[in-house]
Design a protein around this motif. Structure first.
Motif, PDB file in Angstrom:
ATOM      1  N   LEU A   1      27.216  23.418  29.126  1.00  0.00           N
ATOM      2  CA  LEU A   1      26.371  22.707  30.090  1.00  0.00           C
ATOM      3  C   LEU A   1      25.921  21.328  29.633  1.00  0.00           C
ATOM      4  O   LEU A   1      25.263  20.614  30.392  1.00  0.00           O
ATOM      5  CB  LEU A   1      25.156  23.558  30.462  1.00  0.00           C
ATOM      6  N   GLN A   2      26.270  20.943  28.433  1.00  0.00           N
ATOM      7  CA  GLN A   2      25.988  19.580  27.998  1.00  0.00           C
ATOM      8  C   GLN A   2      27.266  18.751  27.840  1.00  0.00           C
ATOM      9  O   GLN A   2      27.211  17.612  27.390  1.00  0.00           O
ATOM     10  CB  GLN A   2      25.209  19.596  26.675  1.00  0.00           C
ATOM     11  N   THR A   3      28.410  19.322  28.230  1.00  0.00           N
ATOM     12  CA  THR A   3      29.672  18.593  28.184  1.00  0.00           C
ATOM     13  C   THR A   3      29.764  17.651  29.377  1.00  0.00           C
ATOM     14  O   THR A   3      29.483  18.043  30.514  1.00  0.00           O
ATOM     15  CB  THR A   3      30.857  19.570  28.207  1.00  0.00           C
ATOM     16  N   GLU A   4      30.177  16.420  29.143  1.00  0.00           N
ATOM     17  CA  GLU A   4      30.273  15.453  30.233  1.00  0.00           C
ATOM     18  C   GLU A   4      31.557  15.643  31.025  1.00  0.00           C
ATOM     19  O   GLU A   4      32.644  15.764  30.457  1.00  0.00           O
ATOM     20  CB  GLU A   4      30.214  14.030  29.690  1.00  0.00           C
ATOM     21  N   PHE A   5      31.417  15.669  32.352  1.00  0.00           N
ATOM     22  CA  PHE A   5      32.543  15.764  33.278  1.00  0.00           C
ATOM     23  C   PHE A   5      32.629  14.482  34.096  1.00  0.00           C
ATOM     24  O   PHE A   5      31.610  13.935  34.517  1.00  0.00           O
ATOM     25  CB  PHE A   5      32.346  16.932  34.249  1.00  0.00           C
ATOM     26  N   ALA A   6      33.849  14.044  34.344  1.00  0.00           N
ATOM     27  CA  ALA A   6      34.074  12.979  35.312  1.00  0.00           C
ATOM     28  C   ALA A   6      34.145  13.592  36.714  1.00  0.00           C
ATOM     29  O   ALA A   6      34.467  14.765  36.878  1.00  0.00           O
ATOM     30  CB  ALA A   6      35.364  12.238  34.996  1.00  0.00           C
ATOM     31  N   VAL A   7      33.833  12.783  37.709  1.00  0.00           N
ATOM     32  CA  VAL A   7      33.924  13.204  39.106  1.00  0.00           C
ATOM     33  C   VAL A   7      34.970  12.340  39.786  1.00  0.00           C
ATOM     34  O   VAL A   7      34.946  11.119  39.676  1.00  0.00           O
ATOM     35  CB  VAL A   7      32.565  13.037  39.832  1.00  0.00           C
ATOM     36  N   ASP A   8      35.918  12.992  40.490  1.00  0.00           N
ATOM     37  CA  ASP A   8      36.890  12.190  41.230  1.00  0.00           C
ATOM     38  C   ASP A   8      36.951  12.664  42.671  1.00  0.00           C
ATOM     39  O   ASP A   8      36.237  13.582  43.088  1.00  0.00           O
ATOM     40  CB  ASP A   8      38.265  12.207  40.542  1.00  0.00           C
ATOM     41  N   GLY A   9      37.790  12.005  43.456  1.00  0.00           N
ATOM     42  CA  GLY A   9      37.933  12.374  44.850  1.00  0.00           C
ATOM     43  C   GLY A   9      37.007  11.601  45.771  1.00  0.00           C
ATOM     44  O   GLY A   9      36.179  10.788  45.335  1.00  0.00           O
ATOM     45  N   PRO A  10      37.106  11.864  47.062  1.00  0.00           N
ATOM     46  CA  PRO A  10      36.376  11.059  48.055  1.00  0.00           C
ATOM     47  C   PRO A  10      34.866  11.096  47.936  1.00  0.00           C
ATOM     48  O   PRO A  10      34.194  10.156  48.388  1.00  0.00           O
ATOM     49  CB  PRO A  10      36.833  11.674  49.387  1.00  0.00           C
ATOM     50  N   ALA A  11      34.290  12.168  47.366  1.00  0.00           N
ATOM     51  CA  ALA A  11      32.828  12.241  47.275  1.00  0.00           C
ATOM     52  C   ALA A  11      32.287  11.636  45.986  1.00  0.00           C
ATOM     53  O   ALA A  11      31.062  11.521  45.827  1.00  0.00           O
ATOM     54  CB  ALA A  11      32.360  13.692  47.395  1.00  0.00           C
ATOM     55  N   ALA A  12      33.157  11.250  45.067  1.00  0.00           N
ATOM     56  CA  ALA A  12      32.691  10.647  43.815  1.00  0.00           C
ATOM     57  C   ALA A  12      31.905   9.380  44.115  1.00  0.00           C
ATOM     58  O   ALA A  12      32.345   8.521  44.880  1.00  0.00           O
ATOM     59  CB  ALA A  12      33.879  10.328  42.912  1.00  0.00           C
ATOM     60  N   GLY A  13      30.730   9.264  43.534  1.00  0.00           N
ATOM     61  CA  GLY A  13      29.887   8.098  43.716  1.00  0.00           C
ATOM     62  C   GLY A  13      29.070   8.095  44.990  1.00  0.00           C
ATOM     63  O   GLY A  13      28.239   7.197  45.192  1.00  0.00           O
ATOM     64  N   HIS A  14      29.257   9.084  45.844  1.00  0.00           N
ATOM     65  CA  HIS A  14      28.503   9.127  47.097  1.00  0.00           C
ATOM     66  C   HIS A  14      27.031   9.395  46.809  1.00  0.00           C
ATOM     67  O   HIS A  14      26.691  10.084  45.832  1.00  0.00           O
ATOM     68  CB  HIS A  14      29.060  10.230  47.999  1.00  0.00           C
ATOM     69  N   PRO A  15      26.127   8.871  47.636  1.00  0.00           N
ATOM     70  CA  PRO A  15      24.695   9.113  47.400  1.00  0.00           C
ATOM     71  C   PRO A  15      24.325  10.591  47.270  1.00  0.00           C
ATOM     72  O   PRO A  15      23.356  10.927  46.577  1.00  0.00           O
ATOM     73  CB  PRO A  15      24.036   8.477  48.636  1.00  0.00           C
ATOM     74  N   LEU A  16      25.076  11.488  47.889  1.00  0.00           N
ATOM     75  CA  LEU A  16      24.768  12.916  47.792  1.00  0.00           C
ATOM     76  C   LEU A  16      24.969  13.473  46.393  1.00  0.00           C
ATOM     77  O   LEU A  16      24.491  14.574  46.084  1.00  0.00           O
ATOM     78  CB  LEU A  16      25.632  13.706  48.779  1.00  0.00           C
ATOM     79  N   LEU A  17      25.668  12.731  45.529  1.00  0.00           N
ATOM     80  CA  LEU A  17      25.904  13.183  44.155  1.00  0.00           C
ATOM     81  C   LEU A  17      25.079  12.411  43.130  1.00  0.00           C
ATOM     82  O   LEU A  17      25.182  12.685  41.933  1.00  0.00           O
ATOM     83  CB  LEU A  17      27.388  13.063  43.805  1.00  0.00           C
ATOM     84  N   ARG A  18      24.251  11.502  43.571  1.00  0.00           N
ATOM     85  CA  ARG A  18      23.502  10.677  42.626  1.00  0.00           C
ATOM     86  C   ARG A  18      22.170  11.326  42.253  1.00  0.00           C
ATOM     87  O   ARG A  18      21.508  11.939  43.086  1.00  0.00           O
ATOM     88  CB  ARG A  18      23.244   9.291  43.237  1.00  0.00           C
ATOM     89  N   THR A  19      21.813  11.186  40.981  1.00  0.00           N
ATOM     90  CA  THR A  19      20.517  11.667  40.487  1.00  0.00           C
ATOM     91  C   THR A  19      19.912  10.589  39.609  1.00  0.00           C
ATOM     92  O   THR A  19      20.559   9.573  39.299  1.00  0.00           O
ATOM     93  CB  THR A  19      20.673  12.954  39.661  1.00  0.00           C
TER      94      THR A  19
END
Length: 684
Positions: A232-250
């Motif tokens: 749970l502390q390993t960093e993952f990249a996010v890809d695909g159409p939802a990457a960077g969308h406001p719904l994924l931002r914290t």
């Protein structure tokens, strides 16, 4: 000392349906999903509303020519058009099926002439300087360097050029049981550390194996180059159409492109290019969040309880400003590269967000790749993803890197199934209709296609982040907990394990239909799906129920038309295939439905013995059979034995698998307590 409620040791058990699992497993594995109303309360144009009249099979396939129609709807013993033949296990493993094993037996039972060897155990050190396993003094730092808990998906991938003497194992770690992992304590700092240890015990393990020769037992290689823990502390990249969308931002990730960790990793699949996919399943139970329609549809709790991880990591309290979207960052298919321990794993948003049991790939004739996945929830759906790009052939590094981007873009579909029998003949008993088969036609309904949303009122990103709501809107068929979904590598047919659904036809819940034909379906069933012209990119398919599970002496069971003796089977969970195309099914819940230990079964798919179920092994007391891998040409079968002794406590352990040493003792890495483990079954 008074301990705050959120810091007390779990469990808080609630009454649960008379279904497959113990109360402990229900609490820890899925957050008591069956004790709560099903999240899918949509009225989405369900089965009987869509099928106002019975459809003939010929009408189902429309303009398909007569010859192709005969193949698509023939018994499984005949070749599928465009496939590679029929599935037959005559040349596969030869064994005498074992008798069912009572649920109080704490042993791994295998056929006569076979034996078993533990290969990978919870807590085994991965690196040269990793602390030795010590359950009485576990730390977060140690657990991050040791094999995680409750293994589920498994693959054993032989290294090229090794002559069968070296391999790499990849395994998921679904959840933890703190009640039997740790000694009891009232100390708040110790309780906090136990939470951090449990978090580190989630995720995945990659470990190299070696052996003396083919057919021989494997063993771990401590300190090997490819060994790796993902947690749970390993960093993952996010890809695909939802990457960077406001719904994924914290607040910790204002760009929405980097996520810490993966959790509740259930089943998965190995890609043709050598990477491993893992499904984030019951992620909802780890959070507390605001009461919104979206969170409610995903079963996110709105009151504190459960593991209370937010007491040591605030992001799991999604009520807090800046963390509202953290729940959207789990529920994806993740991809890891076991050949590159320094690579960054990826979460693929193009494949949709739901309780992914797994993702398994078939390459289409045109070179695109197709991934099948089930959403493991009562009354949820079957999905298919079709890549927009084609697979690069070959094993070069360049080809591998190109293929690792195949799941970043494509089309996402959800299944709508229609039966071909009059509704009045599906009476909820499990008895066959007049045509002596539960079968029909189906359509893959587009959610995202050609880079555009096909769901009115939802953008592409919204469809992918809130896939369940999108599928509700298009009228997908509500299934009885679709878990593992895999294409047969020999025939191309797709097999889906529908584990059970004790709410089917109860109260205001949806009633039966031909694809889900039993009221209060405790035992589950297995669906066989044949894509139109055997092309996995098609939007049409035929389907039939291969098995309607249970005790064969009971009414309302069906075994593919086979009328000879079969092993009892209940709650199908994972599926696998051997080199001949024979189907293998592992179970999760037989102790609660049949009073028997969970098991691994082989099922014949062709000829006169189609539907014959033969039990190969049984796991120990209170355990679940997971991650079957069948290397029949090597004479080996592997399973991940999950949650042995689940209902015990630190002071009253119910299993001593796999070490079987004196209770509580620890000597030379062997412990007198239950350790979820990977085992290899081989000739004695």
């Amino acid at each position: 000392m008074t301990i705050a409620p959120e810091n007390r040791r779990m469990l808080s058990l609630v009454p649960h349906a008379r279904g497959k699992r113990s109360a402990v497993t229900c609490e820890l594995k899925c957050g008591n999903a069956c004790a709560h109303p099903a999240p899918n309360t949509s009225e989405n144009g369900y089965f009987r509303d869509i099928a106002s009249a019975a459809f003939s099979r010929r009408r189902m396939l429309g303009g398909v020519g007569g010859g192709a129609l005969a193949v698509a709807l023939s018994p499984a013993g005949q070749a599928v058009a465009g496939g590679r033949g029929s599935a037959h296990h005559g040349a596969g493993l030869r064994f005498t099926p074992i008798a069912p094993v009572p649920a109080d037996v704490d042993d791994l039972t295998v056929p006569k002439g076979w034996t078993w060897t533990p290969v990978i155990r919870w807590g085994d050190p991965l690196f040269r300087h990793t602390p030795e396993f010590d359950p009485e003094h576990q730390t977060e730092a140690a657990q991050r360097q040791q094999v995680g808990y409750n293994c589920d998906y498994l693959d054993i991938i032989e290294r090229k050029g090794s002559g069968g003497r070296r391999a790499v194992a990849v395994l998921n770690h679904e959840y933890t049981n703190e009640n039997i992992m740790f000694p009891p304590t009232d100390d708040e700092q110790t309780l906090a550390e136990q939470k951090r240890v449990a978090m580190a015990a989630h995720g995945l393990t990659v470990v190299e194996l070696r052996r003396s020769g083919r057919g021989r037992p494997w063993s771990m290689v401590r300190g090997a180059r490819l060994n790796r823990r993902i947690h749970l502390q390993t960093e993952f990249a996010v890809d695909g159409p939802a990457a960077g969308h406001p719904l994924l931002r914290t607040q910790d990730d204002p760009l929405g492109r980097r996520i810490l960790g993966t959790q509740n990793n259930c089943s998965g699949g190995t890609t043709p290019w050598g990477t491993v996919l893992s499904g984030e399943e019951n992620f909802n139970q780890y959070f507390v969040a605001n009461d919104t329609p979206e969170n409610k549809r995903y079963g996110i709790p709105t009151t504190a309880g459960g593991r209370a991880w937010w007491t040591v990591d605030p992001r799991f309290d999604a009520r807090q400003p800046g963390y509202e979207n953290e729940v959207h960052r789990f529920g994806w298919v993740v991809e890891i590269d076991p050949e590159d321990p320094d690579s960054t794993p990826v979460k693929h948003t193009a494949m949709g967000r739901f309780k992914h049991e797994s993702a398994n790939i078939r390459v289409a004739p045109d070179g695109r790749v197709v991934a099948y996945s089930g959403d493991d929830e009562r009354f949820d759906y079957l999905y298919k993803f079709v890549s927009s790009k084609t697979m690069v052939k070959g094993s070069s590094r360049a080809a591998r890197e190109a293929n690792k981007r195949l799941l970043s873009s494509g089309d996402l579909y959800v299944a709508r199934l229609t039966g071909d029998s009059p509704a009045g003949q599906i009476d909820g008993s499990g008895d066959l209709p007049a045509d002596e088969a539960f079968d029909g036609s189906g359509r893959w309904i587009p959610l995202v296609e050609g880079g555009r949303s096909k769901v009115a009122g939802m953008s592409v990103a919204e469809v992918l982040v809130f896939t369940r709501l999108a599928a509700d809107r298009v009228g997908a068929t509500k299934m009885d907990r679709p878990e593992d979904v895999q294409p047969n590598p020999v025939t191309g047919r797709v097999y889906a394990a529908l584990t059970n659904n004790t709410n089917r036809g109860v109260g205001s819940n949806p009633g039966v239909d031909e694809a889900n034909p039993r009221v209060t379906n405790r035992e589950g069933h297995v669906l066989e799906l044949t894509e139109h012209r055997n092309d996995p990119t098609s939007t049409r398919f035929a389907w039939t129920l291969l098995l309607v599970c249970g005790d064969p002496s009971s009414a309302g069971t069906y075994f593919g038309g086979y009328d000879g003796p079969v092993s009892p089977i209940s709650c199908p969970d994972n599926v696998a295939f051997d080199s001949t195309g024979a189907l293998w099914i592992s179970t999760d819940g037989q102790p609660g439905t049949l009073g028997l230990n969970d098991a691994l079964h082989r099922v014949t798919l062709s000829g006169r013995q189609r539907g014959k179920v033969e039990q190969f092994l049984a796991v120990p007391r209170e355990a679940e059979t997971c991650g079957p891998v069948v290397h029949d040409r090597d004479g080996s079968v592997f399973v991940a034995v999950q949650h042995p002794g689940e209902e015990g406590s630190w002071a009253d352990q119910h299993s001593y698998f796999p070490d079987y040493v004196a209770p509580g003792t620890l000597s030379r890495g062997r412990w007198g307590g239950p350790r979820p483990s990977v085992v290899q079954v081989h000739r004695a």
